[in-house]
Design an enzyme around this catalytic site. Structure first.
Site, short mmCIF file in Angstrom:
data_model
loop_
_atom_site.label_atom_id
_atom_site.label_comp_id
_atom_site.label_asym_id
_atom_site.label_seq_id
_atom_site.Cartn_x
_atom_site.Cartn_y
_atom_site.Cartn_z
NE ARG A 83 -4.09 -0.34 2.14
CZ ARG A 83 -4.89 -0.57 2.99
NH1 ARG A 83 -5.07 0.26 4.10
NH2 ARG A 83 -5.71 -1.56 2.77
CB SER A 185 -9.18 -0.42 2.82
OG SER A 185 -10.04 -0.49 3.64
CG ASP A 343 -13.95 0.48 4.44
OD1 ASP A 343 -14.80 -0.39 3.84
OD2 ASP A 343 -12.87 0.08 4.69
CG ASP A 345 -11.87 -1.94 0.98
OD1 ASP A 345 -12.29 -1.39 1.82
OD2 ASP A 345 -11.28 -2.79 1.12
CG ASP A 347 -12.24 -3.77 4.37
OD1 ASP A 347 -12.46 -2.65 4.53
OD2 ASP A 347 -10.90 -4.36 4.38
NE ARG A 348 -10.55 -0.97 7.83
CZ ARG A 348 -9.80 -1.12 8.55
NH1 ARG A 348 -10.21 -0.74 9.78
NH2 ARG A 348 -8.52 -1.41 8.23
CB SER A 445 -9.59 -0.41 13.00
OG SER A 445 -9.01 -1.83 12.37
CE LYS A 457 -10.36 -4.79 7.37
NZ LYS A 457 -9.04 -5.59 7.17
#
Length: 631
Positions: A83, A185, A343, A345, A347-348, A445, A457
C-alpha cells in the site's frame, strides 16, 4: 555518464498512458551515479507516459531527494499487502510496480503449485483512481490480469468494482491458487494497494509474503509488451468474469447468518446507509434483500463511486461523527434511527444509533454486540453445552477483551492474534481443519466477520447482521445502546480508548520506541505509567514478554513493525504500535471490570488519566512534533 531522462514527451492520442517510447532522446544526469541508474531503469521499463513525465519533471527540477524516495526503495507487505501513494516510483503504486508484483507472484505461485496453470487467480478492484498518473484500480487490475494471461494462466477478473471480501470468497469458491485485490480501503485518495490472498482465502502471511517479495525482486523487468496490454482481458479466452456466479453464491450463503427473517420483513425501523463514495451501495442493498428487509436509504451524495471522496474530509468511517455528518442529517430528515456506513472497499462497518443524540459505536462496542448476538443465536440452535467445545471467537490482541469475558462465562474458546485480519483469516483456516468453527471475529478498527463464510473482515454481511440484531432488539423494546449496557452488566464493563498520532518521519518513530526500550537505562522498560505500576510488558517487535517464565512472547515476533503492550497494576492494558498502512502511531487502552461493576464513569475517568499519561510520558507528542488526531 548514464543516460537519464527526456526533457519533454508527447502525450499522444491514447490519453497519455501508453505509446512508442523508443525515440532517441537526450538525457541529463542527476549528478548521483546510483540515482542515475535508478532513473534510467525506470525510464527504460515504464511505458506509462504520465508516470514517466513525473520522473522527468523531478529530474529537470533537480529534486534528487524526491527521486531517491521514489526510486531507491521498494514497497513491502504490511498488514494489508502493498500500500502506497499512486504515482511514479518503485515504492509507489503504478502500472510498472503492479506488473512487477504480478510477475513475482506468478513466479512464486508456479513454483508452489504444480497445478497453477489450471487453478488460476482471481483479480478484483475498487473505485480508486488518479488522473495525473493514469492509475485507476480498474486499469491496474487489468494489467495484473494481463501478466498472468501472458503466461497462459486463467484469470477470474471481475468486470466491475466489488467489495474486498468478494476476492477471497471467490478464491475459495472457485478453487483458485490466489487472489489479488487492487484497493487501499479507507486510506486517503492519493493511495492505492495490492492485496494478495492465498488459496485458503486468507491474506498472505509468512513465509509466503517474503517469498513473493523475493520473487518480485528477481522479476523486475517487464517480460513482454503483452504485460502492458490492458485490453488483453477483453480478447483472451483464459479470462472469465466471475461476478454473476460469485455474487449469487455470496448472497445465498449470506442467508445462513439470517435468523429472524419473518421479523425482518415486518421491521418498522428505517436504516440509512453510506458507501463513502466506494463499492458498497448495490451490495448492501442486495444483502438487506437477502435478509428480508426493505432496502436501506442511501446517502445520495455518497452512493456513487468518486475517487476524490468529495463529500468527506477523509474516507474512513472509523473517524466517527465528523465524517458521518451527511448520513446523520439524512437520518434525521427520514426519521431513521440506525446509520450504517461501509468504507470505500466495504470491508469495514461503522454504526450509529439515535437515542438522546447520536451514539456512534466504537469497534470494540460493536464487537460486544455482535459477539453477543452471534453466540445468542448459535446457542438457540445448539442447546447441548458440550457443543461449545468446538466453538471459537477470535480478536486481534489490541482489540477489546470482551470476547474473552464471554468465553469465560459461556464456555467457548477465545484466541488472540497479532493486529491485521490476515492473522485471523489464517487462524480460521487452521481451526477449520480440526473440525472447529469460528462464529465471530473482529479487530477494533471496525473490522468484523460474522460466521466464517469468508476469512476476511466483511462490511456487507456485517451491515445486514447489525440490521437484524437492531430489529430483534427493537421488538423487545431495547435499543443497541441499552443492550450494550446489559452485556456489560452480565460480563463486566469494558471501557476502551483507541486513537493515534501522525508521524511522517520514520527515524522519529524509531527514536520513540528505542527510548521506551531503554527508559531507565539500557534494556530497561518504564516501571510506571501515570503513577500506576506496570506489572507486565510484552514487546512483540523483540519477542520479549515479562509475564512468561521463559520471557518469550507467544505471539509471533514481527521485527518489521513496532508494538509494545503494558499491563498495569490497576488492570488497564495499554498498547502502542505503528500502523501497517499509514504514517501513524496507534494507541489502545482498556479497563476491564468484573461482572456487576457498573461504575462506568469512574472507569472512564481512570482510563482517561492513564491514556493521557501514555501519550505524554512515552510518545512526547510536542517534543517529537507528532500530529494529534482531529476529532
Amino acid at each position: 555518464m548514464l543516460a537519464s531522462l527526456p526533457l519533454s514527451v508527447s502525450m499522444g492520442d491514447d490519453n497519455g498512458v501508453n505509446g512508442d517510447l523508443n525515440a532517441n532522446l537526450r538525457y541529463q544526469s542527476t549528478g548521483d551515479p546510483q540515482l542515475d541508474k535508478a532513473v534510467d531503469q525506470w525510464l527504460t521499463w515504464d511505458k506509462n507516459r504520465r508516470t514517466r513525465a513525473q520522473v522527468e519533471a523531478l529530474v529537470a527540477a533537480g529534486r534528487r531527494e524526491d527521486l531517491r524516495t521514489r526510486l531507491c526503495s521498494r514497497m513491502s507487505f504490511g498488514t494489508a499487502g502493498l500500500r502506497a501513494p499512486m504515482g511514479a516510483g518503485f515504492n509507489r503504486i503504478n502500472d510498472l510496480t503492479v506488473i512487477q508484483s504480478t510477475q513475482g507472484l506468478y513466479s512464486y505461485l508456479s513454483r508452489y503449485f504444480p497445478e497453477f496453470s489450471s487453478r488460476g487467480v482471481v483479480v478484483g478492484f475498487d473505485t480508486r483512481g488518479q488522473e495525473e498518473s493514469g492509475c485507476s484500480s480498474q486499469r491496474l487490475a487489468k494489467l495484473a490480469a494481463a501478466v498472468m494471461l501472458s503466461r497462459d494462466v486463467p484469470v477470474h477478473l471481475f468486470s466491475t468494482f466489488v467489495p474486498t471480501p468478494y476476492v477471497p470468497y471467490a478464491v475459495k469458491k472457485l478453487g483458485a491458487a490466489a487472489g489479488v485485490m487492487i484497493t487501499a480501503s479507507h486510506n486517503p485518495k492519493e493511495d492505492n494497494g495490492y492485496k494478495v490472498y492465498w488459496c485458503n482465502g486468507a491474506q498472505i502471511s509468512s513465509p509466503h509474503d517474503k517469498g513473493i517479495l523475493q520473487s518480485i525482486e528477481e522479476q523486475l523487468e517487464p517480460w513482454s509488451a503483452s504485460c502492458w496490454e490492458e485490453d488483453l482481458v477483453e480478447r483472451c479466452s483464459l479470462r472469465t468474469d466471475p461476478l454473476t456466479q460469485i455474487n449469487s453464491c455470496y448472497m445465498d450463503e449470506l442467508t445462513s447468518l439470517c435468523f429472524h427473517r419473518d421479523l425482518n420483513r415486518s421491521c418498522p425501523l428505517k436504516f440509512v446507509h453510506s458507501s463513502f463514495h466506494g463499492v458498497g451501495h448495490a451490495f448492501v442493498q442486495q444483502a438487506f434483500h437477502a435478509f428480508g428487509f426493505a432496502p436501506p436509504i442511501p446517502v445520495p451524495e455518497q452512493k456513487d463511486p468518486d475517487p476524490n471522496f468529495s463529500s468527506v474530509r477523509c474516507p474512513n468511517p472509523e473517524e466517527g461523527e465528523s465524517v458521518l455528518e451527511l448520513s446523520l442529517l439524512l437520518a434525521e430528515r427520514e426519521n431513521a434511527c440506525i446509520v450504517l456506513a461501509t468504507d470505500p472497499d466495504a470491508d469495514r462497518l461503522a454504526v450509529a444509533e439515535k437515542s438522546d443524540g447520536w451514539k456512534v459505536f466504537t469497534g470494540n462496542e460493536l464487537a460486544a454486540l455482535l459477539g453477543w448476538w452471534m453466540f445468542f443465536n448459535w446457542k438457540e440452535a445448539h442447546p447441548d453445552p458440550a457443543d461449545t467445545q468446538k466453538v471459537y471467537m477470535l480478536a486481534t490482541t489490541v482489540s477489546s477483551k470482551i470476547l474473552q469475558a464471554f468465553a469465560r462465562i459461556e464456555g467457548f474458546h477465545y484466541e488472540e492474534t497479532l493486529p491485521g485480519f490476515k492473522w485471523i483469516g489464517n487462524r480460521i483456516h487452521e481451526l477449520s481443519k480440526t473440525g472447529n468453527s469460528v462464529i465471530f471475529a473482529f479487530e477494533e478498527s471496525i473490522g468484523f466477520l460474522c460466521g466464517s463464510m469468508v476469512p476476511e473482515k466483511d462490511g456487507v454481511s456485517s451491515a445486514a447482521v447489525v440490521a437484524e440484531m437492531a430489529a430483534y432488539l427493537h421488538n423487545k423494546q431495547l435499543s443497541l445502546k441499552q443492550q450494550l449496557h446489559n452485556i456489560y452488566q452480565t460480563y463486566g464493563h469494558h471501557v476502551s480508548k483507541t486513537s493515534y498520532v501522525i508521524c511522517n518521519d520514520p527515524p522519529t518513530i524509531q527514536k520513540i520506541f528505542s527510548r521506551i526500550r531503554n527508559f531507565d537505562g539500557d534494556a530497561s522498560y518504564p516501571k510506571t505509567c501515570g503513577g500506576v505500576r506496570i506489572v507486565h510488558i510484552r514487546d512483540v517487535t523483540t519477542g520479549y514478554d515479562s509475564s512468561r517464565p521463559d520471557r518469550r512472547s507467544v505471539l509471533p515476533v514481527t521485527r518489521s513493525s513496532q508494538m509494545i503492550t503494558f499491563t498495569l497494576q490497576n488492570g488497564v492494558v495499554a498498547t502502542l504500535r505503528t500502523s501497517g498502512t499509514e504514517p501513524k502511531i496507534k494507541y489502545y487502552t482498556e479497563y476491564c471490570a468484573a461482572p456487576g461493576n457498573s461504575e462506568a464513569s469512574r472507569l472512564e475517568e481512570e482510563l482517561g488519566k492513564i491514556t493521557a499519561a501514555l501519550l505524554d510520558e512515552f510518545l512526547e507528542p510536542e517534543r517529537n512534533n507528532l500530529i494529534r488526531r482531529r476529532v
